[in-house]
Structure formats: C-alpha cells, structure tokens
Scaffold this motif. Sequence first.
Motif, PDB file in Angstrom:
ATOM      1  N   ILE A  29       0.834  -1.205   0.000  1.00  0.00           N
ATOM      2  CA  ILE A  29       0.000   0.000   0.000  1.00  0.00           C
ATOM      3  C   ILE A  29       0.870   1.257   0.000  1.00  0.00           C
ATOM      4  N   TYR A  32       1.441   3.342  -3.127  1.00  0.00           N
ATOM      5  CA  TYR A  32       0.342   4.127  -3.677  1.00  0.00           C
ATOM      6  C   TYR A  32      -0.075   5.297  -2.801  1.00  0.00           C
ATOM      7  N   GLN A  33       0.655   5.561  -1.735  1.00  0.00           N
ATOM      8  CA  GLN A  33       0.253   6.607  -0.798  1.00  0.00           C
ATOM      9  C   GLN A  33       0.205   7.992  -1.427  1.00  0.00           C
ATOM     10  N   ASN A  34       0.970   8.212  -2.488  1.00  0.00           N
ATOM     11  CA  ASN A  34       0.962   9.517  -3.141  1.00  0.00           C
ATOM     12  C   ASN A  34       0.083   9.542  -4.386  1.00  0.00           C
ATOM     13  N   ASP A  35      -0.715   8.504  -4.592  1.00  0.00           N
ATOM     14  CA  ASP A  35      -1.629   8.438  -5.727  1.00  0.00           C
ATOM     15  C   ASP A  35      -3.052   8.622  -5.203  1.00  0.00           C
ATOM     16  N   PRO A  36      -3.588   9.831  -5.336  1.00  0.00           N
ATOM     17  CA  PRO A  36      -4.912  10.094  -4.747  1.00  0.00           C
ATOM     18  C   PRO A  36      -6.018   9.214  -5.322  1.00  0.00           C
ATOM     19  N   VAL A  38      -5.805   6.028  -6.351  1.00  0.00           N
ATOM     20  CA  VAL A  38      -5.734   4.705  -5.724  1.00  0.00           C
ATOM     21  C   VAL A  38      -6.129   4.795  -4.252  1.00  0.00           C
ATOM     22  N   MET A  39      -5.660   5.818  -3.549  1.00  0.00           N
ATOM     23  CA  MET A  39      -5.992   5.945  -2.131  1.00  0.00           C
ATOM     24  C   MET A  39      -7.485   6.184  -1.930  1.00  0.00           C
ATOM     25  N   ASN A  40      -8.116   6.952  -2.817  1.00  0.00           N
ATOM     26  CA  ASN A  40      -9.569   7.147  -2.725  1.00  0.00           C
ATOM     27  C   ASN A  40     -10.298   5.823  -2.911  1.00  0.00           C
ATOM     28  N   ILE A  42      -9.061   2.813  -2.299  1.00  0.00           N
ATOM     29  CA  ILE A  42      -8.794   1.986  -1.108  1.00  0.00           C
ATOM     30  C   ILE A  42      -9.717   2.405   0.032  1.00  0.00           C
ATOM     31  N   ASN A  43      -9.848   3.697   0.245  1.00  0.00           N
ATOM     32  CA  ASN A  43     -10.728   4.176   1.318  1.00  0.00           C
ATOM     33  C   ASN A  43     -12.178   3.792   1.058  1.00  0.00           C
TER      34      ASN A  43
END
Length: 90
Positions: A29, A32-36, A38-40, A42-43
């Motif tokens: 994970i 992908y922390q700087n990929d909004p 992908v993070m959206n 995941i959330n």
Amino acid sequence: MSDPELMKAFSDPKMAAAMQDIMSNPGNIGKYQNDPDVMNLINKVMGAFGKHGGMPGGMPGGMGGDPGPGASSGPTVEEVPESTNVDEVD
C-alpha cells in the motif's frame, strides 16, 4: 459489489492492478500513498468491506476482519511495580 463507482474503478486497468498488488501483499500500500486515485479507491473499498466484517487478505487499517482462534491480539504491556527504579542502569 453493487456500488457503481467501485465497479467502474475496478474496470480501470491501473486501479485493478493496484488493488491486486495490495491484496497480494498489504505492505505494498505504501507504493500508492501519493496516488490520490488509488488511495480514494482503497478508502472506498475499506468503507464498503468494513460494513461486512473485513476483507480477505488482512488489509491494513482494520480490514483484516477476525484473526481467528488462537491469534495474538498484538503486543502486550508488562506492568512494573512502583518500587522498581526504572531509571537505574545496570
């Protein structure tokens, strides 16, 4: 999954690859922390699966569900009596 937004995201090759990568190794994970986008996703997935007891694969952030019988609940703290001088070094 009945959420149209999730279905659309999973049909995107980039998103599908990212989710497969994270599901195969939850530690990924961090990639992908700087990929909004992908993070959206995941959330959103965490929210959807959180309502149903977690996601297979032990995803971070509480998505692992019930660890099962005999599983450790994590680190424990050992109580030290007050009479012990913890500042003293041997």
